[in-house]
Design an enzyme around this catalytic site. Structure first.
Site, mmCIF file in Angstrom:
data_model
loop_
_atom_site.group_PDB
_atom_site.id
_atom_site.type_symbol
_atom_site.label_atom_id
_atom_site.label_comp_id
_atom_site.label_asym_id
_atom_site.label_seq_id
_atom_site.Cartn_x
_atom_site.Cartn_y
_atom_site.Cartn_z
ATOM 1 N N ARG A 33 6.832 -25.757 14.037
ATOM 2 C CA ARG A 33 5.434 -25.610 13.651
ATOM 3 C C ARG A 33 4.639 -26.601 14.497
ATOM 4 O O ARG A 33 4.917 -27.808 14.469
ATOM 5 C CB ARG A 33 5.259 -25.920 12.177
ATOM 6 C CG ARG A 33 3.808 -25.887 11.783
ATOM 7 C CD ARG A 33 3.599 -26.373 10.379
ATOM 8 N NE ARG A 33 2.195 -26.279 10.038
ATOM 9 C CZ ARG A 33 1.563 -27.148 9.273
ATOM 10 N NH1 ARG A 33 2.200 -28.191 8.771
ATOM 11 N NH2 ARG A 33 0.286 -27.002 9.002
ATOM 12 N N ASN B 44 9.344 -28.589 10.784
ATOM 13 C CA ASN B 44 7.943 -28.951 10.585
ATOM 14 C C ASN B 44 7.901 -30.483 10.588
ATOM 15 O O ASN B 44 8.221 -31.117 9.584
ATOM 16 C CB ASN B 44 7.474 -28.364 9.247
ATOM 17 C CG ASN B 44 6.019 -28.664 8.963
ATOM 18 O OD1 ASN B 44 5.364 -29.402 9.709
ATOM 19 N ND2 ASN B 44 5.509 -28.110 7.886
ATOM 20 N N GLU C 134 5.551 -19.680 5.167
ATOM 21 C CA GLU C 134 5.309 -20.027 6.567
ATOM 22 C C GLU C 134 6.613 -20.165 7.352
ATOM 23 O O GLU C 134 6.679 -19.812 8.519
ATOM 24 C CB GLU C 134 4.493 -21.326 6.632
ATOM 25 C CG GLU C 134 3.054 -21.100 6.188
ATOM 26 C CD GLU C 134 2.295 -22.380 5.874
ATOM 27 O OE1 GLU C 134 2.468 -22.919 4.774
ATOM 28 O OE2 GLU C 134 1.543 -22.836 6.742
ATOM 29 N N HIS D 74 -3.698 -23.298 9.301
ATOM 30 C CA HIS D 74 -2.956 -22.476 8.329
ATOM 31 C C HIS D 74 -2.779 -21.047 8.852
ATOM 32 O O HIS D 74 -2.571 -20.108 8.075
ATOM 33 C CB HIS D 74 -3.673 -22.354 6.965
ATOM 34 C CG HIS D 74 -3.732 -23.616 6.158
ATOM 35 N ND1 HIS D 74 -4.790 -23.912 5.322
ATOM 36 C CD2 HIS D 74 -2.870 -24.654 6.017
ATOM 37 C CE1 HIS D 74 -4.571 -25.063 4.716
ATOM 38 N NE2 HIS D 74 -3.410 -25.550 5.136
ATOM 39 N N ASN E 118 -0.384 -20.273 -8.372
ATOM 40 C CA ASN E 118 -0.023 -20.725 -9.731
ATOM 41 C C ASN E 118 -1.170 -20.943 -10.700
ATOM 42 O O ASN E 118 -0.957 -20.913 -11.911
ATOM 43 C CB ASN E 118 0.747 -22.048 -9.627
ATOM 44 C CG ASN E 118 2.052 -21.872 -8.882
ATOM 45 O OD1 ASN E 118 2.923 -21.147 -9.332
ATOM 46 N ND2 ASN E 118 2.176 -22.512 -7.724
ATOM 47 N N ARG F 269 -9.470 -33.764 0.873
ATOM 48 C CA ARG F 269 -10.521 -33.625 1.897
ATOM 49 C C ARG F 269 -11.786 -33.038 1.278
ATOM 50 O O ARG F 269 -11.716 -32.160 0.420
ATOM 51 C CB ARG F 269 -10.066 -32.700 3.034
ATOM 52 C CG ARG F 269 -8.872 -33.201 3.805
ATOM 53 C CD ARG F 269 -8.631 -32.319 5.032
ATOM 54 N NE ARG F 269 -7.334 -32.581 5.615
ATOM 55 C CZ ARG F 269 -6.329 -31.703 5.640
ATOM 56 N NH1 ARG F 269 -6.479 -30.491 5.152
ATOM 57 N NH2 ARG F 269 -5.178 -32.043 6.182
HETATM 58 P P1 AMP Z 1 0.865 -26.657 -1.485
HETATM 59 O O1 AMP Z 1 0.117 -27.556 -0.543
HETATM 60 O O2 AMP Z 1 0.710 -25.196 -1.162
HETATM 61 O O3 AMP Z 1 2.287 -27.055 -1.695
HETATM 62 O O4 AMP Z 1 0.143 -26.828 -2.925
HETATM 63 C C1 AMP Z 1 0.258 -28.023 -3.651
HETATM 64 C C2 AMP Z 1 -0.746 -27.996 -4.777
HETATM 65 O O5 AMP Z 1 -0.561 -26.846 -5.599
HETATM 66 C C3 AMP Z 1 -0.579 -29.148 -5.770
HETATM 67 O O6 AMP Z 1 -1.295 -30.284 -5.334
HETATM 68 C C4 AMP Z 1 -1.191 -28.589 -7.049
HETATM 69 O O7 AMP Z 1 -2.581 -28.840 -7.077
HETATM 70 C C5 AMP Z 1 -1.007 -27.101 -6.915
HETATM 71 N N1 AMP Z 1 -0.005 -26.548 -7.851
HETATM 72 C C6 AMP Z 1 1.312 -26.465 -7.697
HETATM 73 N N2 AMP Z 1 1.892 -25.908 -8.773
HETATM 74 C C7 AMP Z 1 0.895 -25.609 -9.643
HETATM 75 C C8 AMP Z 1 0.824 -25.024 -10.945
HETATM 76 N N3 AMP Z 1 1.917 -24.590 -11.586
HETATM 77 N N4 AMP Z 1 -0.390 -24.892 -11.513
HETATM 78 C C9 AMP Z 1 -1.506 -25.305 -10.874
HETATM 79 N N5 AMP Z 1 -1.503 -25.870 -9.661
HETATM 80 C C10 AMP Z 1 -0.326 -26.024 -9.044
#
Ligand code: AMP
Length: 413
Positions: free
Chosen positions: A99, A14, A392, A188, A342, A249
């Site tokens: 990707r 990626n 992914e 996505h 999460n 965004r």
């Molecule tokens: P991703 O782009 O899928 O890696 O998601 C990243 C985002 O997930 C981070 O900026 C957080 O806002 C959110 N995130 C990750 N871990 C947690 C958690 N344990 N609780 C709440 N939000 C989370």
């Protein structure tokens, strides 16, 4: 005479503008052999983090110091893999899966990369100026390293190419739109494809039998409406800017805001672009884009964090309602990615008040933390609400493996 099995290891790459994330997986048994990333490529402070997973007890390794370009980055990755006996010259390596963010209308499936395919990905740069150039650099670099190995492009847009024209077209002058390939492509897609299929599995059904709303809530965020395994609408558009409130965004806004920022606030197009893509969303609303930090601030009574959360959830609820109407019948709502997997409070707030639509969340099930796909709705609810961790890289590995084994007709179904 014994025949050795076909090679089944896939290196998934990626490539971003200043980073390369990678995973080496075995598509036959889904084993993850190594994961890592090179970040801050082109700077003095580049860093490579490599985690070998093939041998128990192997330690994570880190290198710091300048990595000039993607070619040097990939060479360093190859060296790390070789150190674990997983070098790019291994006969067990079947292909490299890339990707690629934008595949336009042409690429509806993962595709073996030829010169002609690469030229087409290049032709799409005007509609994906931030992403496709980095993807192309990654492909060229990998080709130079292993010219004999199949390289496969897996497109973020592919899953959404089934959207009907009524969902994919903007209501603007048709000639102008077509001349500049302006339409809604969605992104996505690899995640939406994987999660909608896994959700059907969780319900014990074939994907063709279920209608799913997928909410991919990461730093970037998008929703999709999937009818019988086929995407019929998604919230991102020509670019990933449209739709939900994201980490940085804005998502949906009146396009006239842009004219106003230009004419009245005197901002240039590039400044507005940066404002809407990098300084808006949660970070623009409250200064933080990490949902953990926002929840912590809310717990301390921070009003700005509360408002940012409420705006985020309000938009999510609007898309849930819209896609419920688009699908007519919904069997499942699936939450995925960093926030979706999460943040129990986001799931609770987004679903609150939808009982009349048969959508509800069980507070205890919602509070459980797990890496496994799971249902969090009460047994009486007509619609299953699920948390389905996305993967992914695994999806790219599977799609790449299927392409090099000539099983393309089964893909995207
Ligand atoms: P991703 O782009 O899928 O890696 O998601 C990243 C985002 O997930 C981070 O900026 C957080 O806002 C959110 N995130 C990750 N871990 C947690 C958690 N344990 N609780 C709440 N939000 C989370």
């Amino acid at each position: 005479m014994t025949t050795s099995p076909r090679p089944s290891r896939i290196l998934v790459l990626n490539s971003g503008s200043s980073s390369v994330k990678y995973q080496l997986l075995d598509a036959r048994d889904d084993a993850r052999l190594a994961v890592g990333l090179v970040e801050r490529i082109g700077e003095e402070t580049s860093r490579l983090v490599h985690t070998p997973l093939a041998h128990e007890g192997a330690e994570r390794r880190e290198r710091t110091g300048p990595v000039a370009d993607h070619a040097s980055a990939l060479k360093a990755v190859a060296e790390e893999l070789a150190q674990d006996g997983l070098g790019l010259d291994s006969p067990e390596l079947a292909a490299i899966g890339h990707r690629v963010v934008h595949g336009g209308l042409r690429f509806t499936r993962p595709t073996v990369i030829t010169d002609e395919v690469l030229a087409e990905i290049e032709r799409l740069v005007p509609v994906a100026p931030l992403h496709n150039p980095a993807n192309i650099t990654g492909i060229r670099t990998a080709q130079a390293l292993r010219p004999d190995l199949p390289q496969v492009a897996v497109f973020d847009t592919a899953f959404h190419t089934t959207m009907p024209e009524s969902a994919a077209r903007y209501a603007i002058d048709v000639e102008t739109a077509d001349a500049h390939r302006i339409r809604r492509y969605g992104f996505h897609g690899t995640s939406h494809a994987y999660v909608s299929r896994r959700t059907a599995e969780l319900l014990g059904k074939d994907p063709s039998e279920v209608n799913v709303i997928v909410l991919h809530l990461g730093n970037g965020a998008s929703a999709s409406a999937v009818r019988g395994g086929v995407c019929v609408d998604t919230s991102m558009g020509l670019t990933p800017l449209e739709g939900l409130v994201m980490g940085t965004r804005s998502g949906d806004l009146d396009p006239a805001v842009i004219f106003h920022l230009h004419r009245v606030a005197g901002m240039s197009v590039d400044e507005i672009d940066a404002l809407l893509n990098k300084k808006s969303g949660l970070v623009g609303l409250c200064g933080d884009n990490d949902m953990r930090e926002i929840r912590r601030r809310i717990d301390e009574g921070d009003e700005r964090a509360r408002l940012a959360f409420d705006i985020y959830v309000h938009r999510l609820k609007k898309y849930l309602g819209a896609y419920y109407a688009v699908l007519g019948r919904v069997d499942a709502v699936a939450f995925t990615a960093g926030v979706g997997e999460n943040a129990a409070p986001v799931r609770e707030a987004a679903i609150a008040g939808l009982e009349e639509l048969g959508v509800a969340v069980d507070a205890e099930l919602n509070a459980v933390r797990s890496d496994e796909p799971r249902i969090i709705s009460p047994s009486y609810a007509r619609v299953a609400v699920a948390v389905v961790p996305t993967d992914e890289e695994l999806e790219i590995a599977h799609q790449t493996f299927a392409v090099v084994n000539g099983a393309t007709e089964e893909l995207n179904n």
